[in-house]
Design an enzyme around this catalytic site. Sequence first.
Site, PDB file in Angstrom:
ATOM      1  CG  HIS A 199      22.133 -23.696  22.459  1.00  9.54           C
ATOM      2  ND1 HIS A 199      21.060 -23.851  21.621  1.00  9.54           N
ATOM      3  CD2 HIS A 199      22.154 -24.790  23.254  1.00  9.54           C
ATOM      4  CE1 HIS A 199      20.465 -25.006  21.897  1.00  9.54           C
ATOM      5  NE2 HIS A 199      21.101 -25.590  22.881  1.00  9.54           N
ATOM      6  CG  ASP A 222      17.730 -27.961  23.300  1.00  9.98           C
ATOM      7  OD1 ASP A 222      18.691 -27.239  23.585  1.00  9.98           O
ATOM      8  OD2 ASP A 222      17.820 -28.962  22.561  1.00  9.98           O
ATOM      9  CD  GLU A 280      24.148 -27.501  21.619  1.00  6.89           C
ATOM     10  OE1 GLU A 280      24.599 -28.500  22.183  1.00  6.89           O
ATOM     11  OE2 GLU A 280      23.030 -27.484  21.075  1.00  6.89           O
ATOM     12  CD  GLU A 281      20.033 -27.976  19.437  1.00  5.89           C
ATOM     13  OE1 GLU A 281      20.567 -29.068  19.236  1.00  5.89           O
ATOM     14  OE2 GLU A 281      19.350 -27.732  20.451  1.00  5.89           O
ATOM     15  CG  HIS A 293      16.528 -31.957  19.486  1.00  7.43           C
ATOM     16  ND1 HIS A 293      17.616 -32.724  19.135  1.00  7.43           N
ATOM     17  CD2 HIS A 293      17.023 -30.922  20.205  1.00  7.43           C
ATOM     18  CE1 HIS A 293      18.719 -32.185  19.645  1.00  7.43           C
ATOM     19  NE2 HIS A 293      18.383 -31.091  20.303  1.00  7.43           N
TER      20      HIS A 293
END
Lengths: 464, 464
Positions: A282, A294, A328-329, A426
């Site tokens: 993503h 991420d 996505e998040e 994150h």
Amino acid sequence: MKQISLLLLLCITFGNSVLAQDKDAEQIKKIYDQALTQGKAYDWLNYLSNQIGGRLSGSVQAQQAVEYTKSQLDSLGLDRVWLQPVKVPKWVRGTPEFAYFETSPGLSTNVDICALGGSVATPLGGLKAGVVEVQSIEELESLGKEKVEGKIVFFNRPMDPTLISTFAAYSGCVDQRYSGAEEAAKYGAVGVIVRSMNLRIDNFPHTGSMGYGDTPVSKRIPAAAISTKGAELLSTTLKLNSETKFYFKQNCKQFNDVESFNVIGEIKGSEFPNEIIVVGGHLDSWDLGDGSHDDGAGCVQSMDVLRLLKTTGYKPKRTIRVVLFMNEENGLRGGNKYAEIAKGKNEKHVFALESDAGGFTPRGFSFDCSDENLKQVLSWKSLFEPYYIHLFEKGFSGADIRPLKDDGIVLAGLRPDSQRYFEHHHSENDTFEHVNKRELELGAASMASLVYLFDKYGVITSAK
Amino acid sequence: MKQISLLLLLCITFGNSVLAQDKDAEQIKKIYDQALTQGKAYDWLNYLSNQIGGRLSGSVQAQQAVEYTKSQLDSLGLDRVWLQPVKVPKWVRGTPEFAYFETSPGLSTNVDICALGGSVATPLGGLKAGVVEVQSIEELESLGKEKVEGKIVFFNRPMDPTLISTFAAYSGCVDQRYSGAEEAAKYGAVGVIVRSMNLRIDNFPHTGSMGYGDTPVSKRIPAAAISTKGAELLSTTLKLNSETKFYFKQNCKQFNDVESFNVIGEIKGSEFPNEIIVVGGHLDSWDLGDGSHDDGAGCVQSMDVLRLLKTTGYKPKRTIRVVLFMNEENGLRGGNKYAEIAKGKNEKHVFALESDAGGFTPRGFSFDCSDENLKQVLSWKSLFEPYYIHLFEKGFSGADIRPLKDDGIVLAGLRPDSQRYFEHHHSENDTFEHVNKRELELGAASMASLVYLFDKYGVITSAK
């Protein structure tokens, strides 16, 4: 005579199969060699991370990432590269959050927090209240309205360090972050502070998505993550003085949805162009770091899969598509949109592989598929052993490809070593310098090798 | 009746074996849980690295490390802790090295170098000469005296990035470092510069041991490592201007041997006290970083093995000994002395395990043993699977325990993930912050689990 024929047949069959394994081993070695000597993933990630940075859905950076990755795919000489429009939510953090706790008037200690993604703001002047610490939503429920009303609920259940997969430890805690505010609001809480999903004790608060369920807008309470060190400090302080007050201020805001894109490129299959293999990650990330692990890593690895197949001279039989999913998040809009359009066009997806677990040394893959399909994968296991890829197990694939699930598809997720992942995930600590070039490249090569095998041999379809 | 008895016997045997596997699984889980929640390895390493630092043999820091680790072993309530005297070489780097290359008089570029361990100094005012770049000792030989005499030989063969085990890549290059000066001196070279053993391009020069063989003292030439970035720069420059001169200055010196110690602690075996199991790492390190990965990690993991067995309530049948070997890096005196004394006392060592490949996520073990012994280990493989320990292969064990080799012993080495190792190894970049707590603890737990199994079941001895 019959026996001789049989023997001959056996020899030929066995011989061919040995030959096939040799050829596969040769192609896979080419892929790894190419990835480790001429890999592009690390350069692409450098740009995404250091020239663009955090790419929250709806942000300018997300748009820059769309344009950059499309331009890079364009340069690879694929058969087709395109943008697939998708409406995404736009949540903005606003000015830096601020928090402290106060054991008596004027005696306060600052702590590091960040708003959870999707949270409402505090009142303009911030929010100050007493604190109720709980370990779980069940404990919150057992306390009831009497003890919770007017308070800030502090969810402080740590990730379980004895779980070897840190993703399992994450799963065991993330309900506090996702549903904490919704649940606490039911008992009249005025705010929620959640211990960061991090196994290490440090000062980084870790954001992540949260939801309010069907809580009316007027009843929604602000939610923030506190660093693990802050959580330990607050917990100790509350034990010494249960009257401790917590103050926090955040002015995050949800805006109207905006248009964004999935970025897609493909090599058309030479024999079965209608059978589609997807590899992806993503493109969006949280806003605090630069989203290197991420999921910048997963994006650049997926892009490199197509490049590795091309530069090693492999001509896919099936259509190989890289998809960089948006959002996505905090919405999964990209994954859902891609599956919706695929379904609408009646596209036949046979295999999908996602990399969304960090750019660390690959350990293997987990598969969401039938036993028969797993058996097929296990027949390839020895091909991966020279690369220290040992893990082939059933399990979760990836959030973005999951909407493609049906009886005819094998879904898989790359499984890198997970020990360091949640120190970055994150948070402001998810940055380029924590990604190792070789580890990233080994992941890309492992993915390309699995895609190669599924392309070459197809996916076994059960007679149902 | 006979068949019924046989069936019964089979059931009992099978039942017992399942029960034994369950008990083993339970004990191993206890070990991992304890390591991941109450592990001491990381705290010990913090002290060794940050309070003591680099511990080159014969240095004050090496002596501090001896005293510190002994005091920590003393605190564990082992049956016996002692120091084993051993004479070690004392080589001292002196003031910081300095180097540049000069493309024309006055036009120079500084580069990062460090003296190789054991090298002689340059003349007081430094050494300046033309440069001959070679890829190998063979190439040096092919050039001969005519092209080498009076020159500085620059060995620039990089580690092979396509080798998945970075240790294999290291083995393929390290002859340049170890023997480069000895070989170059034969052709009249005046100095040697060696490309650092590092897969990444960066500014850290990596030291390491070198030898002069039987080169007379008067003919010994100084040798230094250049950072990979410096090596690339120098190589490009030489292509543009073969007249480029290299200057370097170092005032390192070999002193007389001094007394030092192996640090040893043991738990006496309850059933077979005369069968000894050794677990260890080396306490000395190079002087440039703080020796966290090489081999502080192996020392603190080995210390924790004994603590983990004790705190999980396991009473060893055999004698379990932790040995922190002195002088692995530039002499192996500790390993040799330990084996010599063991032999002198007629001690029976049955299993020895060394951790000297960094503190990264453990992937498995390599074994220097018979096929039969490996088969025994493989029968335990499933016990390690929950911890993602997959690698059980024949191979090198560890330099310090190798002198113990005989027909009756199984030698093993912990095999952590190797991708990042040579970015740190022997350089200023081998420091505490590059060791991850969980990864280190998982290594200690894996080692303790293997020691537990060898202790419980003993080592199969071939009938010879």
